[in-house]
Scaffold this motif. Structure first.
Motif, mmCIF file in Angstrom:
data_model
loop_
_atom_site.group_PDB
_atom_site.id
_atom_site.type_symbol
_atom_site.label_atom_id
_atom_site.label_comp_id
_atom_site.label_asym_id
_atom_site.label_seq_id
_atom_site.Cartn_x
_atom_site.Cartn_y
_atom_site.Cartn_z
ATOM 1 N N GLN A 44 42.377 25.997 33.715
ATOM 2 C CA GLN A 44 41.072 26.290 34.335
ATOM 3 C C GLN A 44 41.204 26.857 35.749
ATOM 4 O O GLN A 44 42.165 26.570 36.463
ATOM 5 N N MET A 45 40.182 27.633 36.089
ATOM 6 C CA MET A 45 40.080 28.175 37.453
ATOM 7 C C MET A 45 38.780 27.643 38.038
ATOM 8 O O MET A 45 37.714 27.816 37.444
ATOM 9 N N HIS A 46 38.882 26.970 39.185
ATOM 10 C CA HIS A 46 37.698 26.442 39.858
ATOM 11 C C HIS A 46 37.555 27.120 41.220
ATOM 12 O O HIS A 46 38.554 27.361 41.899
ATOM 13 N N THR A 47 36.318 27.401 41.586
ATOM 14 C CA THR A 47 36.064 28.046 42.881
ATOM 15 C C THR A 47 35.219 27.124 43.747
ATOM 16 O O THR A 47 34.173 26.635 43.295
ATOM 17 N N LEU A 169 49.958 24.844 40.130
ATOM 18 C CA LEU A 169 48.633 25.045 40.735
ATOM 19 C C LEU A 169 48.726 26.167 41.760
ATOM 20 O O LEU A 169 49.538 26.112 42.686
ATOM 21 N N LEU A 170 47.869 27.169 41.571
ATOM 22 C CA LEU A 170 47.814 28.289 42.512
ATOM 23 C C LEU A 170 46.557 28.103 43.352
ATOM 24 O O LEU A 170 45.449 28.020 42.803
ATOM 25 N N LEU A 187 42.239 41.246 39.667
ATOM 26 C CA LEU A 187 42.929 40.014 40.047
ATOM 27 C C LEU A 187 42.280 38.802 39.393
ATOM 28 O O LEU A 187 42.980 37.895 38.927
ATOM 29 N N SER A 188 40.955 38.782 39.320
ATOM 30 C CA SER A 188 40.351 37.596 38.700
ATOM 31 C C SER A 188 40.666 37.559 37.206
ATOM 32 O O SER A 188 40.895 36.480 36.645
ATOM 33 N N ALA A 189 40.765 38.742 36.552
ATOM 34 C CA ALA A 189 41.170 38.760 35.137
ATOM 35 C C ALA A 189 42.610 38.253 35.005
ATOM 36 O O ALA A 189 42.946 37.510 34.069
ATOM 37 N N TYR A 194 46.571 33.772 33.780
ATOM 38 C CA TYR A 194 47.463 32.743 34.325
ATOM 39 C C TYR A 194 47.030 31.367 33.813
ATOM 40 O O TYR A 194 47.854 30.527 33.437
ATOM 41 N N CYS A 195 45.721 31.159 33.781
ATOM 42 C CA CYS A 195 45.187 29.886 33.262
ATOM 43 C C CYS A 195 45.440 29.783 31.758
ATOM 44 O O CYS A 195 45.824 28.722 31.259
#
Ligand SMILES: Nc1ncnc2c1ncn2[C@@H]1O[C@H](COP(=O)(O)OP(=O)(O)OP(=O)(O)O)[C@@H](O)[C@H]1O
Ligand SMILES: [Mg+2]
Length: 487
Positions: A44-47, A169-170, A187-189, A194-195
């Motif tokens: 997952q990617m959290h902002t 974790l990045l 980059l977000s794609a 990466y996730c």
């Protein structure tokens, strides 16, 4: 617990009742962060978004373990690898002037350095660097010198170098800072990929952009901790962050002025510029009128900063520039930089190079020469300057930072100091290189206030930006630079 079962596995990032208070020579300051609770699972990617000062950068440093001797940490912060043992976390910082190591000359070496320093073999470091450069579309930069990159290119190189570490974790603090919209999307794609490969990503910032819209969860960081942030106009406004989405609600622009009447303050015709033997500008034309904000947009590396520096005459000696640059009936191209600066107030993409005083107040007090004598004239000029400096510091939100060292401020505030200094010199045209970087909603309106001062006194502004929403809201005209020409 079976690590194969994602529902049972420990999250990659566990934040449980965590807080942090910075320590100074006078003791512990009130906590910046308190009692935070959050989990980022693998995949997952959290902002996390918040206004400047909410603690988003502190959060990044806290979870990557970079703060332990800077103050007091409370609660639990744990990074866990998929196998269940201690995981690795790496962070890209938010200071565009401090992202490269300064230890390498070539991009290829910079891309491999972090992995090499972590004991990765030369062959593996190289293949990881090649893969990251390929994914980010920067293979053409491989043989370049690191000192010859544009702001966005530098940001991408710093990021690709970190990817070579393959952390669990990045953590990315404002990764979109210097990137054009296409690059932010790419980059977000890539972070999503990466996730999908099992990594976890935590992004923080002050703006809603592609990294928020691509995230699995978006949170607001405020005085009462972390809360879910729906990306509606009202919720975003209430969180104090800037909405950089092109189609977001209208933002307040500068006070309307006459604009585009009469002769332009600045007329540029047939501007060519080559950096070394690389042609960058191939006959660029533009005008800036009194009372007008012109936004100059275009991809990373298109030559926006090169154009502003060509106007002022501050490119390297080996760089070639030709064309006419007319201001007030004079061809500036024939004048040395110090004479051009009477017409043009330049605020560069990296403001650090333009700061030299030990405090913000001193920087502004010495922004323009004061008469040396007679004594009473000098004293009167100093009093007048003090008044102007106070007024500008209020407009730029710098009053509390008056006695701080400019290098202790964040990137947007450093830029405000340089803009305020340029305004004190009262140039007819202000050249602002990426003034929108890293700003929250309040900082964006202070920027509009500073621009307004320039317009109200009959000046004009040429500003580069990657923020389409800002350009729509604030600019009277938008120009696009691509392949060396302006359309
Ligand atoms: N000092 C330098 N020497 C040689 N080439 C350079 C130098 N600085 C920049 N360049 C190159 O010139 C081109 C234009 O760079 P410039 O910094 O003007 O782009 P930009 O449009 O401002 O990009 P960004 O949006 O990333 O700030 C790029 O290919 C860049 O790599
Ligand atoms: Mg630039």
């Amino acid at each position: 617990m079976s690590p194969a079962d994602p529902a049972q596995a420990a999250p990659v990032l566990l934040v449980e009742g965590a807080g942090f208070a910075y320590r100074t020579a006078d003791g512990l300051l009130p906590p910046v962060l308190a009692d935070l609770r959050h989990r980022v699972p693998a995949g997952q990617m959290h902002t996390v978004l918040g206004p400047v000062g909410a603690g988003t950068s502190t959060l990044c440093r806290l979870v990557t373990g970079l703060l332990h001797d800077r103050g007091e940490t409370s609660g639990t912060i744990r990074v866990t690898a998929p196998r269940g043992d201690a995981g690795t976390a790496v962070m890209l910082g938010d200071d565009p002037e401090a992202q490269l190591t300064g230890m390498t000359t070539r991009v290829a070496d910079e891309l491999q350095l972090p992995a090499r320093l972590h004991g990765v073999s030369a062959a593996t470091a190289r293949s990881r660097a090649e893969a990251a450069a390929n994914d980010l579309g920067i293979t053409d930069l491989w043989d370049r010198r690191v000192t010859e990159l544009s702001g966005g290119q530098r940001q991408l190189v710093a990021l690709a170098a970190l990817l070579g570490l393959q952390p669990d974790l990045l953590v990315l603090d404002q990764p979109g800072l210097s990137l054009d919209p296409t690059m932010r999307g790419r980059l977000s794609a890539m972070l999503r990929d990466y996730c999908d490969a099992g990594g976890a990503v935590l992004v923080t910032g002050h703006q809603v952009d592609e990294f928020a819209t691509a995230a699995d969860q978006v949170l607001a960081l405020g005085p009462s901790g972390l809360a879910s942030l729906p990306l509606t106009a009202d919720a975003v406004r209430a969180a104090g962050v800037w909405d950089a989405r092109a189609a977001s609600a209208p933002a307040p622009g500068p006070t309307p002025t006459a604009g585009r009447r009469g002769a332009p303050l600045l007329a540029v015709r047939g501007l060519h510029a080559a950096r070394g033997d690389r042609p960058v500008l191939r006959g660029a034309d533009l005008d800036v009128h009194a009372g007008e904000v012109v936004a100059l947009m275009g991809p990373n590396g298109a030559g926006k900063s090169t154009l502003l520096r060509s106007l002022l005459g501050t490119l390297d000696r080996r760089d070639q520039v030709s064309g006419t640059i007319t201001a007030d009936g004079v061809d500036l191209a024939r004048l040395p930089t110090h004479e051009r600066s009477a017409h043009l107030g330049w605020v560069g993409q990296d403001p650090g190079a333009q700061l030299s005083a030990p405090t913000v107040r001193d920087e502004l007090m010495r922004a323009a020469p004061l008469p040396r004598r007679p004594r009473h004239v000098r004293d009167e000029a100093i009093r007048e300057r003090e008044k102007q400096v106070q007024q500008l510091m209020r407009a730029a939100g710098l009053v509390e930072a008056a006695d701080e060292h400019p290098f202790d401020l964040d990137a947007a505030q450093r830029k405000d100091v340089v803009i305020a200094a340029a305004l004190l010199r009262r140039p007819p045209v202000l050249l602002l290189d990426e003034p929108t970087l890293g700003r929250d909603a309040a900082s964006m309106s202070r920027l509009v206030g500073l621009i307004d001062m320039q317009l109200q006194r009959g000046g004009g502004v040429l500003a580069t930006t990657h923020d389409q929403h800002w350009a729509q809201a604030v600019a009277h005209r938008q120009l696009h630079l691509d392949s060396g020409r302006i359309s």
